[in-house]
Enzyme design. Structure first.
Site, PDB file in Angstrom:
ATOM      1  N   ASP A 413       0.856  -1.180   0.000  1.00 21.94           N
ATOM      2  CA  ASP A 413       0.000   0.000   0.000  1.00 21.94           C
ATOM      3  C   ASP A 413       0.895   1.233   0.000  1.00 21.94           C
ATOM      4  O   ASP A 413       1.521   1.570   1.013  1.00 21.94           O
ATOM      5  CB  ASP A 413      -0.896  -0.030   1.242  1.00 21.94           C
ATOM      6  CG  ASP A 413      -1.892   1.118   1.253  1.00 21.94           C
ATOM      7  OD1 ASP A 413      -1.760   2.032   0.409  1.00 21.94           O
ATOM      8  OD2 ASP A 413      -2.796   1.088   2.102  1.00 21.94           O
ATOM      9  N   HIS A 414       0.958   1.886  -1.136  1.00 22.72           N
ATOM     10  CA  HIS A 414       1.889   3.002  -1.282  1.00 22.72           C
ATOM     11  C   HIS A 414       1.523   4.196  -0.409  1.00 22.72           C
ATOM     12  O   HIS A 414       2.299   5.141  -0.271  1.00 22.72           O
ATOM     13  CB  HIS A 414       1.983   3.420  -2.753  1.00 22.72           C
ATOM     14  CG  HIS A 414       3.340   3.920  -3.157  1.00 22.72           C
ATOM     15  ND1 HIS A 414       4.116   4.718  -2.332  1.00 22.72           N
ATOM     16  CD2 HIS A 414       4.082   3.733  -4.277  1.00 22.72           C
ATOM     17  CE1 HIS A 414       5.258   5.020  -2.936  1.00 22.72           C
ATOM     18  NE2 HIS A 414       5.274   4.425  -4.116  1.00 22.72           N
ATOM     19  N   ARG A 415       0.331   4.152   0.198  1.00 22.05           N
ATOM     20  CA  ARG A 415      -0.003   5.228   1.132  1.00 22.05           C
ATOM     21  C   ARG A 415       0.978   5.210   2.306  1.00 22.05           C
ATOM     22  O   ARG A 415       1.320   6.253   2.851  1.00 22.05           O
ATOM     23  CB  ARG A 415      -1.429   5.042   1.688  1.00 22.05           C
ATOM     24  CG  ARG A 415      -2.533   5.247   0.681  1.00 22.05           C
ATOM     25  CD  ARG A 415      -3.880   5.030   1.340  1.00 22.05           C
ATOM     26  NE  ARG A 415      -3.948   3.734   2.011  1.00 22.05           N
ATOM     27  CZ  ARG A 415      -4.870   3.397   2.904  1.00 22.05           C
ATOM     28  NH1 ARG A 415      -5.791   4.267   3.254  1.00 22.05           N
ATOM     29  NH2 ARG A 415      -4.862   2.204   3.465  1.00 22.05           N
TER      30      ARG A 415
END
Lengths: 443, 480
Positions: A413-415
Site C-alpha cells: 500500500d503506497h499510502r
C-alpha cells in the site's frame, strides 16, 4: 413459552450474519445445544447450537439473507403458540446494535446490511484491528410510508430480499434507483454521511445473458469476497514489486530436515520457511507490519506478528491466521499451517483462527504460474506472493547454471509503504531464503 | 368419471382466470381452465366489453343528434336496438374467440362446467348434462369473480326490474328508466340509455355520486349529468317499488324530493347497488378454506390463500372489483406458482375508469384521502374549457386535477374528467408507479394539440406557471 432467538454476535465486532443454511426446518424439534442453523459472518461460519430444547416454530429469515446482530432469527417454543403476538412484543435485547423491525411472518425482514463505518474496512477474515470504540454501527435508515421506487426496482428488491424502506434513495425526491439497491446489497448503504461529496456511481451496464448461460445466486463466502476485493483495491494504493530468489540452498536444507519433521508427524513445507523469513523481515521493517487509520490520522504499528495464509477452499478464498509467528519454530509454523488449512477446507475455522492478522502470504506455489499481484488483505498494508520453485538457467560467476529459482512478489500500500522500503523488505526476505542458516540468527 | 393429473387448475375464465391460465401455459405448466359459462367471464361477456360497445353506439347517436351544432345535420336519428345488440354481440364473440385462440396457442385446456373442490388438490367439473370429470393438481387458482348484488325486496325479473346483466342485453330502449345506485355501473347505464333517448333518473343514497371518488370530481360529474338531462337525486332513497303490468311505481324520498315521499312511474328499474364475490357451490370447505366476514378470500402478496397450493385472484379477494386488477393478480399468481422470484401484487395505485360522458378516470389518492393521510397538498387543476383540443372536439366539460405532496412534490393522485380520460390516465399510472413529481410532469414535453397537454398544464398550474390559464396567485410561483 415461545421465545425469539436473535442473530447472535458470533465474534467480536461482528455486526451481521448471513443465514447460510437452516439445519433444522420450521416445525422440527431440536435438543439443547443441537446445531439448528449455519451462520456466516465476516469472520467465520458457525453452526449455531439451540439455546434449549424445543420446537423451531418459526424461521424468520431465508437462506442467503443477511441480518444484523440482534435481529429476530427464529422462534422457539411449542407448536401452536402465537408467534405473531410474540413478535409484536419483541424488543431486541442486544444493546447498541441495529435491530431489525418486527417482521411480518410472511415476509421476513430484508437485508439490513449496514456494516460499521470504520476507517479501516473489515475484510472477510480479519477483525477491525482497532478497538471498536467510536465505531458504533449506524442505525439503518428506515422511512415511514411508501418507498419511491419504480415497479422494476421493487421487483429487483424483492428478488434480492431487500426491504426498500431501509434503502436510501439517491434519486430526485429520494427515489430509489437500481444502484441504490445494489449499494445496499453490497453492504455499503450505511455510509451515507456525505452524499453530496460522494456522488452515486454510474449504474453498471446490464450484464447480457445468453440462452446457454446459467445464473447462480451470489452468496456466502463468494459474496463477501466479491464485496471485499474491490473495496480493498479502492482503499489502498496497490503497488507491485517482484524479485527472484535462488532457493537451491533452501531446497537442500528442506530435503535434509524433512525426515526429522516427519518423525514428529509434520509435513515440512516451503511455506513455513517463507513465514519465518517474512517475520524476520517484518521485525526489521515495522511499517510493513502496520495499518493506516486515515480517519484518526494515525499509523498503527503492530506489536504482534500474526501472518495470515490464503487458503483455497471449495467456497472460495479464506485466510486463517498463524498467531505470534515470532515465537514459533519453523516446525511449529508448519504444523499450524496444516491444521488451519484443514480446518478451512472443512469449514471448521473458529473466530480466533481468523482474527487479528497483521500480514498475509498468498501461496500459489503448488498450483503454478510465474507470479501474481495479490490483493491486500485490509487493513494490512502489504501481501507477499509465493510461487513455484523451478530449475531455471541463471548466471553464476560468468557461467550459465541451473538453479532452483522462484519469484516473490509484494503488493504494498503506497499510502504507507514507499517503493524503497518495499524493495528493502523483499530483499531481506530473499536474503534469508537464499541463506536459510541466517534464519537461526534472525528468524 | 374421468380423472386427469395436471399442474394447475384455474376455476373461472374471466379476466383474472384467463390471465393466470395463459401465463401458466407460457411458463410450461399443464393447466386446465374451468368456467361454467363462456371464456372471458363478466368482463368479456357481460361487463367491460359489451358495455363499452353500447357506450360507443350511444355516443355515435349523441354525436348524430347534436351534429347540427358543428355543421353536420342528421335529419333523424333512429336507434335500431336489434342492430345495436348484433354489434355488441359481434364484439363480444370476437373477443371470446380471441381468448380461446390464446388458450390453444398456450396449451391451456378448456373445460366448460361448474368447478368445485373435492379436496384441496382435486377439482370436479360438472357439465350441464350431469356428467363430470375430475382434475388433480398441485395448485388451484380460484378466480370465480363477482356478481351483481340483489336487493331482496326487489327481486330481479329481467323485464321490469333489471340488474346490469339484463341492461347489457336490453331488447328495447325504455322511455323512463330509474337507476338505483349512483356508482360506476349505475352511471354508465344511465349514460348509455340517456344517449339512446331514455329519460333517466339516478337515485343515490349517499351524499355524492361515485362514493370514494375525489369530491370535486364527483360534484363536477353531477353537474355535467344534470346538463345532459339525467336527473340525479343524491342523499335520496327508493323506499318502495310496486310492479304494475308494464311499469313500476317507485316511491322516492330524500333530499332529491325535498324530503317528502314522491311516487313516480318508470318503464324499467335498474338495480345497481354493488357487486359481491361469488364463491357459492365451490366447495371451499372441502378444501379447508374459509371466507372472511365480508365473503372475500384472504390472500398474501403472491395471492396465496391460507391453504397451501390454493391461490385466489380477482373480485373474490376484495379490493377494487376491477378487471385489470384481477389480470395483474392472475399473472402474479401464475408466476408465483411457477416459482419465479420476487413476484408480488404491489401496485402503488389501481386506476379506475367510469364511462360517463365525458369519462372519469382516476388513479391514486383523492384530495380527501390525501388530507386524511396527513399530507400537505399541492394541487394543480386545469379546466378543459381552456384546452384548444377539447374545444375542437366540441367538448369542453371536464377538468384535470393533480394532487401532489407539498413537501416532496411527488404526485399522489391524478383525476380526470375528459373525453378519452380512460387513455389519458395511463400517464398518471406510470407517473405514480415511477414516483414522478409534479415538476417532472410539467417539464416533460406533451404533444400539441392534444388532451394530454392539459395534464402538463395542470402540473405547471400546481407551481403557478401554467400557460393556458391565469394562475391563481403569482406569489405561489415562488414556491418552486
Amino acid at each position: 413459552m415461545a421465545e425469539v432467538y436473535e442473530m447472535p454476535e458470533l465474534a467480536e465486532s461482528v455486526v451481521e450474519g448471513e443465514v447460510l443454511r437452516w439445519i433444522k426446518q420450521e416445525g422440527e424439534r431440536v435438543e439443547r445445544d443441537e446445531p439448528f442453523v449455519e451462520i456466516m459472518t465476516e469472520k467465520v461460519t458457525v453452526e449455531v447450537p439451540a439455546p434449549h430444547a424445543g420446537t423451531l416454530i418459526k424461521l424468520l429469515a431465508k437462506e442467503g439473507q443477511v441480518l444484523p446482530v440482534g435481529a429476530p432469527l427464529a422462534v422457539f417454543g411449542e407448536p401452536g403458540e402465537d408467534v405473531e403476538a410474540l413478535l409484536k412484543r419483541f424488543k431486541p435485547s442486544h444493546g447498541g446494535q441495529a435491530a431489525a423491525p418486527v417482521p411480518a411472518p410472511a415476509e421476513p425482514p430484508a437485508t439490513l446490511a449496514a456494516p460499521p463505518v470504520q476507517a479501516i474496512v473489515v475484510p472477510p477474515n480479519v477483525p477491525a484491528a482497532l478497538p471498536a470504540n467510536g465505531a458504533a454501527s449506524p442505525q439503518p435508515v428506515h422511512r415511514e410510508g411508501r418507498p419511491l421506487a419504480a415497479p422494476a426496482i421493487r421487483l429487483y428488491a424483492r428478488q434480492n430480499d431487500v426491504d426498500l424502506t431501509f434503502v436510501e434513495g439517491s434519486g430526485p425526491s429520494g427515489r430509489i434507483r437500481r444502484e441504490d439497491v445494489d449499494r445496499f446489497l453490497s453492504g455499503r448503504a450505511g455510509v451515507t454521511a456525505a452524499p453530496a461529496l460522494a456522488p452515486a456511481p454510474a449504474a453498471p451496464a446490464a450484464i447480457w445473458r445468453g440462452p446457454n448461460d446459467r445464473a447462480e445466486p451470489l452468496k456466502g463466502l463468494r459474496r463477501v469476497i466479491a464485496q471485499r476485493m474491490p473495496q480493498s483495491k479502492h482503499t489502498s494504493a496497490h503497488t507491485l514489486n517482484v524479485d527472484e530468489a535462488d532457493m537451491t540452498a533452501l531446497v537442500e536444507l528442506r530435503k535434509r530436515l524433512k525426515p526429522a519433521a516427519e518423525a514428529q508427524g509434520v509435513k515440512l513445507t516451503y511455506l513455513a520457511f517463507f513465514v519465518k523469513a517474512t517475520v524476520a523481515a517484518l521485525k526489521k521493517h515495522p511499517y510493513v507490519n502496520a495499518s493506516l487509520d486515515e480517519a484518526a490520522r494515525e499509523i498503527i504499528l503492530r506489536g504482534d506478528y500474526n501472518v495470515g495464509i490464503a487458503v483455497d477452499t471449495e467456497q472460495g478464498l479464506t485466510v486463517p491466521v498463524i498467531h505470534h509467528t515470532d515465537r514459533r519454530s519453523v516446525l511449529d509454523i508448519a504444523s499450524e499451517i496444516a491444521r488451519l488449512a484443514e480446518a478451512a477446507r472443512g469449514g471448521k475455522l473458529t473466530p480466533a483462527d481468523v482474527e487479528r492478522g497483521t500480514f498475509t502470504i498468498s501461496n500459489s506455489g503448488s498450483i503454478g504460474g510465474l507470479f501474481t499481484a495479490p490483493v491486500i488483505n485490509q487493513p494490512e498494508v502489504a501481501i507477499l506472493g509465493v510461487h513455484p520453485i523451478k530449475l531455471r538457467p541463471v548466471v553464476r560467476e560468468g557461467a550459465i547454471v541451473a538453479r532452483e529459482m522462484t519469484y516473490v512478489s509484494l503488493t504494498y500500500d503506497h499510502r504507507l509503504v514507499d517503493g524503497a522500503l518495499a524493495v528493502r523488505f523483499l530483499s531481506d526476505i530473499i536474503r534469508l531464503l537464499e541463506s536459510p542458516e541466517m534464519l537461526l540468527i534472525e528468524g | 368419471m374421468a380423472e386427469q393429473q395436471v399442474d394447475a387448475v384455474v376455476i373461472g375464465a374471466g379476466p383474472g382466470g384467463y390471465h393466470a391460465a395463459i401465463r401458466l401455459g407460457q411458463l410450461g405448466k399443464k393447466v386446465v381452465c374451468v368456467d361454467r359459462d363462456a371464456v372471458g367471464g363478466v368482463c368479456l361477456n357481460w361487463g367491460c366489453i359489451p358495455t363499452k360497445a353500447l357506450l360507443h353506439v350511444s355516443e355515435v347517436a349523441r354525436h348524430a343528434r347534436n351534429g347540427a351544432e358543428i355543421g353536420i345535420e342528421v335529419p333523424q336519428v333512429n336507434v335500431n336496438i336489434a342492430g345495436v345488440q348484433k354489434f355488441t354481440m359481434d364484439v363480444v364473440t370476437a373477443n371470446v374467440k380471441g381468448v380461446e385462440t390464446l388458450f390453444k396457442g398456450n396449451n391451456v385446456q378448456w373445460a366448460i362446467g361448474e368447478g368445485s373442490f373435492v379436496d384441496k388438490n382435486t377439482v370436479k367439473v360438472t357439465k350441464k348434462d350431469g356428467s363430470s370429470e375430475t382434475y388433480k393438481a398441485r395448485d388451484v387458482v380460484i378466480a370465480t369473480g363477482g356478481a351483481p348484488v340483489d336487493v331482496k325486496a326487489w327481486p330481479r325479473d329481467g323485464k321490469l326490474i333489471l340488474n346490469s346483466d339484463d341492461a347489457v342485453r336490453l331488447p328495447s330502449v325504455p322511455k323512463r328508466l330509474l337507476v338505483i345506485g349512483g356508482g360506476v355501473i349505475g352511471l354508465e347505464f344511465a349514460t348509455v340509455y340517456n344517449r339512446m333517448g331514455a329519460a333517466v333518473t339516478v337515485v343515490e343514497m349517499m351524499p355524492n355520486l361515485l362514493t370514494g371518488t375525489d369530491l370535486e370530481i364527483s360534484k363536477t360529474m353531477g353537474r355535467i349529468l344534470k346538463k345532459q338531462k339525467i336527473e340525479v337525486l343524491t342523499n335520496t332513497k327508493v323506499e318502495k317499488l310496486e310492479k304494475g303490468a308494464s311499469t313500476v311505481k317507485a316511491t322516492i324520498n330524500g333530499e332529491g324530493t325535498a324530503n317528502k315521499p314522491e311516487t313516480r312511474e318508470y318503464d324499467q328499474v335498474l338495480v345497481a347497488v354493488g357487486r359481491r364475490p361469488v364463491t357459492d357451490n365451490l366447495g371451499l370447505e372441502k378444501a379447508g378454506l374459509a371466507l372472511d366476514e365480508k365473503g372475500f378470500i384472504n390472500v398474501d402478496a403472491q395471492r396465496r390463500t391460507s391453504v397451501p397450493g390454493i391461490w385466489a385472484i380477482g373480485d373474490i379477494t376484495g379490493g377494487p372489483l376491477l378487471a385489470h386488477k384481477a389480470m395483474k393478480e392472475g399473472v402474479v399468481a401464475a408466476e408465483a406458482i411457477a416459482g419465479l422470484p420476487g413476484v408480488a401484487y404491489d401496485p402503488v395505485a389501481v386506476p379506475n375508469c367510469v364511462y360517463t360522458d365525458p369519462e372519469i378516470a382516476t388513479v391514486g389518492l383523492s384530495e380527501e384521502e390525501a388530507k386524511a393521510q396527513g399530507y400537505e397538498l399541492r394541487i394543480g387543476k386545469f379546466p378543459l374549457a381552456a384546452s384548444g383540443r377539447a374545444r375542437s372536439m366540441h367538448e369542453s366539460d371536464g377538468m384535470i386535477k393533480l394532487i401532489g405532496d407539498k413537501k416532496t412534490d411527488v404526485l399522489l393522485g391524478m383525476h380526470i374528467i375528459a373525453p378519452q380520460a380512460e387513455s389519458l390516465i395511463g400517464e398518471g399510472v406510470i407517473a405514480l408507479e415511477m414516483g414522478a413529481t409534479l415538476e417532472d410532469i410539467g417539464l416533460s414535453i406533451h404533444p400539441h394539440p392534444t388532451l394530454t397537454e392539459s395534464i402538463q398544464d395542470a402540473a405547471e398550474a400546481a407551481h403557478g406557471k401554467a400557460i393556458h390559464i391565469m394562475n391563481p396567485k403569482p406569489a405561489a410561483a415562488a414556491a418552486k
